[in-house]
Write an enzyme that holds these catalytic residues in place. Structure first.
Site, PDB file in Angstrom:
ATOM      1  N   ASN A  53       1.009  -0.830  -0.324  1.00  0.00           N
ATOM      2  CA  ASN A  53       0.079  -0.230   0.325  1.00  0.00           C
ATOM      3  C   ASN A  53       0.878   1.256  -0.323  1.00  0.00           C
ATOM      4  O   ASN A  53       1.958   1.392   0.781  1.00  0.00           O
ATOM      5  CB  ASN A  53      -0.830   0.846   0.951  1.00  0.00           C
ATOM      6  CG  ASN A  53      -2.252   1.560   0.967  1.00  0.00           C
ATOM      7  OD1 ASN A  53      -2.618   1.600   0.411  1.00  0.00           O
ATOM      8  ND2 ASN A  53      -2.035   1.605   2.561  1.00  0.00           N
ATOM      9  N   ASP A 113      -2.720   0.778   8.146  1.00  0.00           N
ATOM     10  CA  ASP A 113      -1.551   1.352   8.196  1.00  0.00           C
ATOM     11  C   ASP A 113      -0.267   1.226   8.919  1.00  0.00           C
ATOM     12  O   ASP A 113       0.167   2.359   8.764  1.00  0.00           O
ATOM     13  CB  ASP A 113      -1.840   3.335   7.801  1.00  0.00           C
ATOM     14  CG  ASP A 113      -2.639   3.721   6.985  1.00  0.00           C
ATOM     15  OD1 ASP A 113      -3.431   3.028   5.466  1.00  0.00           O
ATOM     16  OD2 ASP A 113      -3.672   4.119   7.206  1.00  0.00           O
TER      17      ASP A 113
END
Length: 214
Positions: free
Chosen positions: A109, A147
């Site tokens: 990501n 994240d």
């Protein structure tokens, strides 16, 4: 990896990082984008893929569908492409632990902040509100915690006094388009792995902020 790395890209919007990666596939990248999946049928990234003659799928959420049921349909679509690498490029859904763990170590990501600063949304707004002197983007492996996966590479940009969210966003995007294809290339050349929740490049454990050139 004898055969070219099979790359699958997941998008929700314009697909500018998808475009950067597709462009890099023509320039010494030992990889092939075998498909693009979107949760949004109107995503311009699908048009980019069609123009590049890349196969696409659209997995639209059903009304009142929970995350796990959606992700199980998404897993079926992902497995159809038999990817070696899954690249999240603006895919605006939080993924279930079941999906992330299934592909852990082969899912990347890019996040618009210098992680661990500002996980989640509104990163540019947060950087401006905090009067940060620098901001940027981070490419990281995906783990179940949002994240929070090991960072592979970061790019920093200055924050100017007259910056707006729009100007800062544009500056960060420019760097995203530079670093994301590079990390995809590292993975495609079998130089990059995740082991014991840490990122390794050329068998060297990367520091918390990722690769830092000498």
């Amino acid at each position: 990896m004898a055969q070219p790395c099979r790359i699958l890209v997941l998008i929700s919007g314009s697909g500018s990082n998808l475009q950067a990666i597709m462009d890099s596939c023509d320039d010494n990248l030992h990889g092939e984008i075998v498909g693009v999946i979107s949760n949004n049928p109107n995503a311009y990234g699908l048009t980019r893929a069609h123009m590049a003659e890349v196969n696409t799928s659209c997995i639209i959420p059903h009304q009142n569908e929970n995350r796990l049921d959606y992700d199980r349909r998404l897993i079926t679509a992902i497995d159809h492409y038999q990817p070696d690498l899954i690249v999240l490029a603006g895919f605006m859904r939080i993924l279930s632990d079941e999906l992330v763990l299934k592909y852990e170590g082969k899912m990347l990501n890019i996040h618009p902040s210098l992680l661990p600063k500002y996980p989640g949304l509104h990163t540019h707004k947060n950087a401006l509100a905090s009067n940060d002197k620098e901001h940027g983007a981070s490419v990281h492996f995906v783990i179940p915690k949002l994240d929070a996966g090991p960072v592979i590479l970061q790019a920093k940009v200055p924050v100017y006094e007259d910056d707006t969210v729009e100007t800062l966003t544009e500056r960060v995007h420019e760097q995203e388009h530079r670093i994301y294809p590079l990390v995809v290339k590292w993975f495609s050349l079998n130089r990059l792995q995740m082991k014991d929740n840490q990122a390794y490049l050329d068998n060297q454990c990367l520091p918390i902020n990722g690769y830092a050139p000498d």
